[in-house]
Motif scaffolding. Structure first.
Motif, PDB file in Angstrom:
ATOM      1  N   PRO A   6    -126.390  74.026-121.687  1.00 55.03           N
ATOM      2  CA  PRO A   6    -126.578  75.224-120.849  1.00 55.03           C
ATOM      3  C   PRO A   6    -128.044  75.547-120.605  1.00 55.03           C
ATOM      4  CG  PRO A   6    -124.895  75.616-122.518  1.00 55.03           C
ATOM      5  CD  PRO A   6    -125.505  74.285-122.834  1.00 55.03           C
ATOM      6  N   GLU A   7    -128.903  75.248-121.590  1.00 59.30           N
ATOM      7  CA  GLU A   7    -130.327  75.525-121.432  1.00 59.30           C
ATOM      8  C   GLU A   7    -130.939  74.739-120.267  1.00 59.30           C
ATOM      9  OE1 GLU A   7    -129.632  75.498-126.007  1.00 59.30           O
ATOM     10  OE2 GLU A   7    -128.682  74.706-124.174  1.00 59.30           O
ATOM     11  N   VAL A   8    -130.436  73.521-120.065  1.00 57.50           N
ATOM     12  CA  VAL A   8    -130.949  72.683-118.980  1.00 57.50           C
ATOM     13  C   VAL A   8    -130.540  73.262-117.627  1.00 57.50           C
ATOM     14  CG1 VAL A   8    -130.787  70.395-117.906  1.00 57.50           C
ATOM     15  CG2 VAL A   8    -131.013  70.606-120.401  1.00 57.50           C
ATOM     16  N   ILE A   9    -129.283  73.641-117.519  1.00 60.45           N
ATOM     17  CA  ILE A   9    -128.788  74.222-116.269  1.00 60.45           C
ATOM     18  C   ILE A   9    -129.541  75.507-115.942  1.00 60.45           C
ATOM     19  CG2 ILE A   9    -126.744  75.187-115.136  1.00 60.45           C
ATOM     20  CD1 ILE A   9    -125.086  73.290-116.948  1.00 60.45           C
ATOM     21  N   GLU A  10    -129.754  76.332-116.963  1.00 60.69           N
ATOM     22  CA  GLU A  10    -130.463  77.596-116.759  1.00 60.69           C
ATOM     23  C   GLU A  10    -131.912  77.355-116.334  1.00 60.69           C
ATOM     24  OE1 GLU A  10    -131.664  81.681-119.222  1.00 60.69           O
ATOM     25  OE2 GLU A  10    -130.451  80.118-120.177  1.00 60.69           O
ATOM     26  N   ALA A  11    -132.559  76.356-116.933  1.00 59.36           N
ATOM     27  CA  ALA A  11    -133.953  76.066-116.596  1.00 59.36           C
ATOM     28  C   ALA A  11    -134.092  75.603-115.153  1.00 59.36           C
ATOM     29  CB  ALA A  11    -134.509  75.003-117.547  1.00 59.36           C
ATOM     30  N   VAL A  12    -133.152  74.762-114.700  1.00 62.59           N
ATOM     31  CA  VAL A  12    -133.175  74.304-113.307  1.00 62.59           C
ATOM     32  C   VAL A  12    -132.965  75.484-112.366  1.00 62.59           C
ATOM     33  CG1 VAL A  12    -132.032  72.864-111.593  1.00 62.59           C
ATOM     34  CG2 VAL A  12    -132.426  71.975-113.897  1.00 62.59           C
ATOM     35  N   GLN A  13    -132.010  76.328-112.704  1.00 59.37           N
ATOM     36  CA  GLN A  13    -131.713  77.483-111.855  1.00 59.37           C
ATOM     37  C   GLN A  13    -132.910  78.429-111.777  1.00 59.37           C
ATOM     38  OE1 GLN A  13    -128.394  79.847-113.182  1.00 59.37           O
ATOM     39  NE2 GLN A  13    -128.131  80.828-111.191  1.00 59.37           N
ATOM     40  N   GLN A  14    -133.541  78.681-112.902  1.00 60.69           N
ATOM     41  CA  GLN A  14    -134.703  79.564-112.909  1.00 60.69           C
ATOM     42  C   GLN A  14    -135.850  78.981-112.082  1.00 60.69           C
ATOM     43  OE1 GLN A  14    -135.702  80.389-116.986  1.00 60.69           O
ATOM     44  NE2 GLN A  14    -134.071  81.906-117.239  1.00 60.69           N
ATOM     45  N   ALA A  15    -136.020  77.662-112.175  1.00 58.07           N
ATOM     46  CA  ALA A  15    -137.074  77.020-111.387  1.00 58.07           C
ATOM     47  C   ALA A  15    -136.779  77.131-109.894  1.00 58.07           C
ATOM     48  CB  ALA A  15    -137.218  75.558-111.792  1.00 58.07           C
ATOM     49  N   LEU A  16    -135.530  76.952-109.524  1.00 51.42           N
ATOM     50  CA  LEU A  16    -135.143  77.068-108.119  1.00 51.42           C
ATOM     51  C   LEU A  16    -135.347  78.493-107.608  1.00 51.42           C
ATOM     52  CD1 LEU A  16    -131.880  74.924-108.120  1.00 51.42           C
ATOM     53  CD2 LEU A  16    -133.980  74.392-106.873  1.00 51.42           C
ATOM     54  N   GLN A  17    -135.167  79.449-108.477  1.00 47.42           N
ATOM     55  CA  GLN A  17    -135.268  80.838-108.059  1.00 47.42           C
ATOM     56  C   GLN A  17    -136.706  81.348-108.029  1.00 47.42           C
ATOM     57  OE1 GLN A  17    -132.624  82.618-110.944  1.00 47.42           O
ATOM     58  NE2 GLN A  17    -130.896  82.638-109.517  1.00 47.42           N
ATOM     59  N   GLY A  18    -137.561  80.833-108.942  1.00 45.45           N
ATOM     60  CA  GLY A  18    -138.873  81.452-109.043  1.00 45.45           C
ATOM     61  C   GLY A  18    -140.056  80.526-109.169  1.00 45.45           C
ATOM     62  N   GLN A  19    -139.824  79.190-109.089  1.00 45.79           N
ATOM     63  CA  GLN A  19    -140.946  78.256-109.256  1.00 45.79           C
ATOM     64  C   GLN A  19    -140.953  77.194-108.160  1.00 45.79           C
ATOM     65  OE1 GLN A  19    -141.095  76.644-113.254  1.00 45.79           O
ATOM     66  NE2 GLN A  19    -140.205  78.506-114.105  1.00 45.79           N
ATOM     67  N   MET A  20    -140.541  77.551-106.961  1.00 45.14           N
ATOM     68  CA  MET A  20    -140.373  76.547-105.924  1.00 45.14           C
ATOM     69  C   MET A  20    -141.617  76.315-105.077  1.00 45.14           C
ATOM     70  SD  MET A  20    -137.746  74.878-106.289  1.00 45.14           S
ATOM     71  CE  MET A  20    -137.805  73.970-104.762  1.00 45.14           C
ATOM     72  N   ALA A  21    -142.741  76.901-105.442  1.00 41.48           N
ATOM     73  CA  ALA A  21    -143.990  76.539-104.784  1.00 41.48           C
ATOM     74  C   ALA A  21    -144.449  75.173-105.305  1.00 41.48           C
ATOM     75  CB  ALA A  21    -145.053  77.593-105.057  1.00 41.48           C
ATOM     76  N   SER A  22    -145.373  74.544-104.585  1.00 38.38           N
ATOM     77  CA  SER A  22    -145.846  73.213-104.978  1.00 38.38           C
ATOM     78  C   SER A  22    -146.897  73.321-106.076  1.00 38.38           C
ATOM     79  CB  SER A  22    -146.452  72.496-103.764  1.00 38.38           C
ATOM     80  OG  SER A  22    -145.451  72.211-102.812  1.00 38.38           O
ATOM     81  N   PRO A  23    -146.644  72.744-107.246  1.00 40.25           N
ATOM     82  CA  PRO A  23    -147.618  72.811-108.339  1.00 40.25           C
ATOM     83  C   PRO A  23    -148.868  72.018-108.006  1.00 40.25           C
ATOM     84  CG  PRO A  23    -145.824  71.329-108.890  1.00 40.25           C
ATOM     85  CD  PRO A  23    -145.439  71.996-107.617  1.00 40.25           C
ATOM     86  N   GLY A  24    -150.018  72.564-108.368  1.00 38.43           N
ATOM     87  CA  GLY A  24    -151.272  71.876-108.114  1.00 38.43           C
ATOM     88  C   GLY A  24    -151.733  71.951-106.678  1.00 38.43           C
ATOM     89  N   ARG A  25    -150.996  72.692-105.849  1.00 42.72           N
ATOM     90  CA  ARG A  25    -151.340  72.776-104.425  1.00 42.72           C
ATOM     91  C   ARG A  25    -151.648  74.203-103.995  1.00 42.72           C
ATOM     92  NH1 ARG A  25    -149.102  67.912-106.246  1.00 42.72           N
ATOM     93  NH2 ARG A  25    -149.008  66.370-104.557  1.00 42.72           N
ATOM     94  N   GLY A  26    -151.850  75.098-104.920  1.00 46.97           N
ATOM     95  CA  GLY A  26    -152.144  76.476-104.555  1.00 46.97           C
ATOM     96  C   GLY A  26    -152.563  77.262-105.774  1.00 46.97           C
TER      97      GLY A  26
END
Length: 380
Positions: free
Chosen positions: A15-35
């Motif tokens: 469940p931790e993996v599913i939650e981490a993916v979901q959280q990233a989709l919701q709040g970390q979808m900017a490009s890392p290292g590009r802003g």
């Protein structure tokens, strides 16, 4: 469903993996290292945390030596095509996955490298004496699967690395079946390059993987493009990991890989190995008690990863897998497993095999259901 196809992709994910993916989709979808805005920085922090966790798990001293990729195949292609030059000689083994064999054969055909495939026993054992004799003056690289995805056999990579270095060669390990399921000590064992997936025993999502690269090695990048660094330069930057990570990374996938790696570390790799090994022994014993069944790989009591490949005399492997799925809701894999060299080693190239593979989430009940199903289907 009784899921026994973990050697291909682990399931279910924690469940931790599913939650981490979901959280990233919701709040970390900017490009890392590009802003430099908050969301981009948060995505970058997640990717750095994943490097740190993987470095702890795999005994990597510098997190910048971990290059993320889309899977083991892309990591292996980066390593093989990035290091070899015309006239180089490579030693591989007769249990290699097509992710190793096909790049080698491509380079053999296009730039003229030489390749020697080491013979192994039908159980997957390698003679160190014969290995030593295979080196040539132009041997540049040794490539080997840490564990065969058909036989489950495990090679002594520390000793292979020592012999390779004594002969002036580098070593590349395909850890597709061992990363997260069997101890790997990259720094201690002096492994030059290690490719591994995120979606198998590290319990992360598909589309994730990495290559660990010794700081002394410089590869020709497989991809050229945007890195978010040194953008004014025409050439790919020399700084790691940017040099080998062109393009926007799979931030949600890597967030899931971070969670999966943390889950594995909390359990302990040795505990995972012992759990899976006990299940393979139980499955092997149950199958061997059924007439006309042969089990591939190391015998009972021997070291192996969570793979049990088998055949029923006179029965088609695909037919067995189909009936297990249709009538018993048991998921296994039949065929050649992208590893014809291993099937040649096991003398099953003409018939293939059924492969049941366990994971940490597998149970003794799962194993018993498989054994009973085979007994009902084929016991004389």
């Amino acid at each position: 469903m009784i899921y026994l196809d973990h050697a291909a992709t682990s399931w279910p994910k924690p469940p931790e993996v599913i939650e981490a993916v979901q959280q990233a989709l919701q709040g970390q979808m900017a490009s890392p290292g590009r802003g430099n805005h908050g969301m981009a920085l948060q995505a970058g922090r997640t990717i750095m945390k994943a490097r740190i966790q993987l470095a702890k798990l795999l005994d990597v001293k510098n997190t910048s030596d971990i290059m993320f990729s889309s899977n083991t195949t892309s990591a292996l292609n980066l390593a093989i095509k990035g290091i070899l030059k015309p006239g180089d000689h490579v030693i591989a083994t007769m249990v290699e996955h097509n992710s190793v064999r096909r790049p080698l054969e491509f380079l053999k055909r296009t730039i003229g490298i030489e390749v020697s495939y080491m013979e192994l026993s039908t159980e997957g054992e390698l003679s160190l004496e014969n290995f030593q004799k295979t080196f040539q003056s132009n041997t540049r690289l040794v490539v080997c699967s840490h564990s065969s995805n058909l036989l489950g056999s495990i090679l002594p990579i520390s000793e292979l690395a020592r012999i390779a270095h004594l002969n002036g060669a580098l070593i590349l390990i395909d850890a597709a079946q061992t990363a997260g399921a069997y101890p790997i000590r990259i720094h201690e064992d002096k492994l030059d390059m290690v490719a591994f997936p995120g979606h198998k025993s590290l319990l992360g999502p598909q589309g994730t993987g990495a290559l660990v690269l010794s700081p002394e090695i410089d590869l020709v990048p497989l991809l050229h493009g945007g890195t978010g660094s040194q953008s004014e330069e025409l050439e790919q930057p020399n700084v790691r990991p940017d040099r080998y990570e062109a393009g926007t990374p799979n931030t949600p996938g890597i967030a899931g890989l971070l969670a999966g790696t943390s889950y594995v570390m909390n359990i302990g790799v040795n505990n995972i190995y012992q759990h899976e090994w006990a299940l393979t022994q139980h499955i092997m014993q149950g199958l061997l008690d059924i007439p006309n069944i042969s089990v591939l790989g190391p015998g009972l009591g021997a070291e192996r990863t969570g793979i049990v490949a088998f055949n029923v005399k006179g029965r088609d492997a695909a037919e067995i897998a189909f009936h297990l799925d249709r009538n018993y809701q048991i998921a296994v894999r039949a065929g050649y497993h992208c590893s014809p060299l291993a099937h040649k080693t096991a003398s099953t190239l003409s018939i293939g095999a059924v492969r049941a593979s366990v994971g940490y989430s597998s149970t003794k009940e799962d194993a018993d259901i498989l054994i009973r199903a085979i007994q009902e289907m084929y016991k004389a």
